[in-house]
Design an enzyme around this catalytic site. Sequence first.
Site, PDB file in Angstrom:
ATOM      1  CE  LYS A   1     -57.521  47.350  46.708  1.00 39.25           C
ATOM      2  NZ  LYS A   1     -57.239  48.027  45.430  1.00 39.25           N
TER       3      LYS A   1
ATOM      4  CB  SER B   1     -60.681  49.297  44.964  1.00 36.83           C
ATOM      5  OG  SER B   1     -59.464  48.907  44.359  1.00 36.83           O
TER       6      SER B   1
ATOM      7  CB  SER C   1     -57.725  50.906  42.675  1.00 37.41           C
ATOM      8  OG  SER C   1     -58.963  50.622  42.063  1.00 37.41           O
TER       9      SER C   1
END
Length: 470
Positions: free
Chosen positions: A77, A152, A176
């Site tokens: 990520k 996210s 997220s």
Amino acid sequence: MSDILSLSAVEQAAGIARGGLSAEALMQATLERIAAVNPRVNAIVSLREAEALLAEARAADAMDPSGPLHGLPIAIKDLADARGLPTSQGSPAFAGRLAEADSLHVARLRAAGAIIIGKTNTPEFGLGSHTYNPVHGTTLNPYDPSVTCGGSSGGAAVALSTGMLSIADGSDMMGSLRNPAGWCNVYGMRPSWGRVPPEPEGEMFLHQLSTNGPMARCPADLALQLDVMSGPVAGVPNPMPYEAMGEIAPRAQGCRIGWLGDWGGALPYEGGILPLCRSALEALEEQGAVVEELAPPFSRDALWEAWVTLRAWSNAVGLEPLMANQQTRGQLKPEALWEAETGQALSAMDVNQASTIRSEWYRRAAELFESYDALALPTAQVWPFPVEQTWPREVAGVAMDTYHRWMELVIPVSLIGLPAVAMPAGFGAAGLPMGIQLIGRHGGDKRLLELAEAYHRRTHWPTRRPPPIN
């Protein structure tokens, strides 16, 4: 899609360890899948050169397995550092800046044998559950490219659902790891706070809201990756004792689950979400679990007050260097500015009051888990919304007063560091996925994974691939 990409990470790793599958063949299939799919969804960014990756895979084949993830491709990520790759955080302020070292959990993944192929897309600074930013653009939902994939950890969820990866890392402050998993028909796990330690740097005691965790297409793969990411590290306070997840056996018989639904009518939902998620729990009831309607265990307004205060305070600290520089301040998106300005206006007494509420909720939750093995909530209050929309301004006719109010249902977990597994709940009338959260007591991560494994063996939702990309 190549058959080897349909295997779980556990199966891929076992095949490489036995010699029945080569890391090079897995990498070649992965790169071919990315070339075919990623241009349509924009999930993986900063992809390394193919020849370098294949050479690394061949080197893995030439040595004894170095760990449980030996030879498995993974993308990180784009909020975490992977040595030699850019960490943009989706912000022009950091675009192109190369990481000189791995973040702690990334170093552990690499040491376990994983091959880091690139990064996965995220919103700017991870703020907002919609994966778009001015550096890498927008990540699309593979089940319908006109709507958001969430965030996210949106790039990670899309890479998993489309078969570009079998495991992915993510982080979760406000859902997220959970919201994008639900909207992309995969699994995401927010572990108990302290199981996956934060970076041993800076202030270490006050800001305990966010954590890293695993994402995958099955609970066994969550456990595989969580084992690697977990464990105390020198210099980080409040560690959890290391407990190996090991092989996860399904266990639902006799489990008591409290269904929180709409929190006694306090939380608005778009149509179809609540009945879909409640019916998903029938897969556990069929295996001997008992699901009970649970009255609101705590004030919704108090939870929100504490959350907005503590989150803004934490984000303001992280954004302070950018706010102090006029050039970088002007590059921040409105939601980041709102977080920073809200946090900077707080007093010490505001923060103390919020943490007092947090403490009261922790004590009440501990009482609940004396009677229940797990609590359950959906992963979102809305269906995936159009990609042109930055965030929902209203939910079921109720106006949202902040950019993140529509994700309010995730904060009972985040506020006090409880573990939660987001599981696919099925599909709505428009063919879009939705997820359900199973929430456990602090430290009860393995018990949650056992429940999730029982659910997965009955449902197998992630095998329903996105139709256009199948």
